[in-house]
Enzyme design. Structure first.
Site, PDB file in Angstrom:
ATOM      1  N   SER A   1       1.435  -1.135   1.994  1.00 45.14           N
ATOM      2  CA  SER A   1       0.973  -0.229   1.754  1.00 45.14           C
ATOM      3  C   SER A   1       0.207   0.858   3.054  1.00 45.14           C
ATOM      4  CB  SER A   1      -0.179   0.150   0.008  1.00 45.14           C
ATOM      5  OG  SER A   1      -0.729   1.059  -0.039  1.00 45.14           O
TER       6      SER A   1
ATOM      7  N   TYR B   1      -6.804  -4.090  -3.831  1.00 42.79           N
ATOM      8  CA  TYR B   1      -5.938  -4.030  -3.673  1.00 42.79           C
ATOM      9  C   TYR B   1      -6.257  -3.029  -2.140  1.00 42.79           C
ATOM     10  CZ  TYR B   1      -1.532  -0.776  -3.500  1.00 42.79           C
ATOM     11  OH  TYR B   1      -0.071  -0.822  -3.093  1.00 42.79           O
TER      12      TYR B   1
END
Length: 261
Positions: free
Chosen positions: A143, A156
């Site tokens: 990501s 995350y």
């Protein structure tokens, strides 16, 4: 860029959304496709659909990516059934969005377990077969939050930053065996269920209405659109191919210019 027949790709976290899209795309490229997912029935359904559409060999397995024994057993079975493990795409992931003062330890642990420990375990056991073959490619779907911090996304982002370091370390471990390891860093997949599930918390974070969130994220991107499943799949196909044979240990941005380092 169609691959030679009889190469086998495993997609961990491949039963739905981006993972299913990647699995189907790899089938179209000529790979035999194996889907690992905690949702075993859905993994089998995706594999069966690909087999019909692409006339290739497929299989679906119920695999919890945090369960080392399950991963080890599934990898062994795949190698026996298909004869090789040529590509591992690690797509499993979870996200929880909460300010640090309210971020629970259980959500933190889940983020690390799925996003980085699962990657480590799948790469560990796939690489054993790749080393024997003296060939293979491992790709982590990471990501942009693995390159820049993300407000209210501490678990995350921390797990994704860790994935970059793990990718580089795996690349060094496996280079002598002709096994390449790279990460792909997508921008915001605005239409994905994961992003959509986070819209209420993002709206609260930004102080806007839910229906304003997507446009705000689009406006952050120089190319003025969100990342699509096809954008990610195109990068996967390239980095798995011989055209990228001199690239390993890289964390490749697919962000429309939003992140450039």
């Amino acid at each position: 860029m169609v691959q030679e027949l009889n190469k086998t790709a495993i997609i961990a976290g491949g039963a739905q959304n981006l993972g299913a899209h990647l699995a189907k795309r790899l089938g179209k490229e000529g790979y035999n496709v194996v889907v690992f997912d905690k949702q075993g029935d859905q993994a089998v359904a995706v594999a069966d659909e690909i087999a019909v559409d692409c006339s290739i060999q497929t299989a679906g397995y119920a695999v919890d990516v945090t369960d080392e024994e399950a991963i080890e057993n599934a990898m062994e079975d795949v190698n026996q059934r298909f004869g090789s493990i040529d590509l591992l795409v690690y797509n499993a992931g979870v996200a929880r969005s909460t300010k640090i003062t309210d971020f629970t330890l259980s959500d933190w642990a889940l983020s690390l377990d799925v996003n980085i420990t699962g990657y480590f375990l799948c790469a560990k056991h796939a690489s054993k077969y790749m080393i024997k073959q003296q060939s293979g490619s491992i790709i982590q779907i990471n990501s942009k939050s693995g390159k820049v911090g993300s407000k209210h996304n501490s678990g995350y982002s921390a797990s994704k930053f860790g994935g970059v370091g793990l990718t580089q370390s795996l690349a060094l471990d496996l280079a002598e065996h002709n096994v390449r390891v790279n990460s792909i860093m997508p921008g915001n997949l605005l239409h994905s269920p994961m992003f959509q599930s986070l819209i209420p918390s993002y709206a609260k974070k930004l102080g806007v209405e839910d229906n304003e969130v997507e446009q705000i994220y689009i406006d952050k991107v120089p190319l003025k659109r969100g990342c699509s499943y096809d954008d990610v799949a195109n990068a996967v196909i390239f980095y798995a191919s011989d055209a990228a044979s001199y690239m390993t240990g890289q964390s490749i941005n697919v962000t429309g210019g939003q992140v450039m380092h």
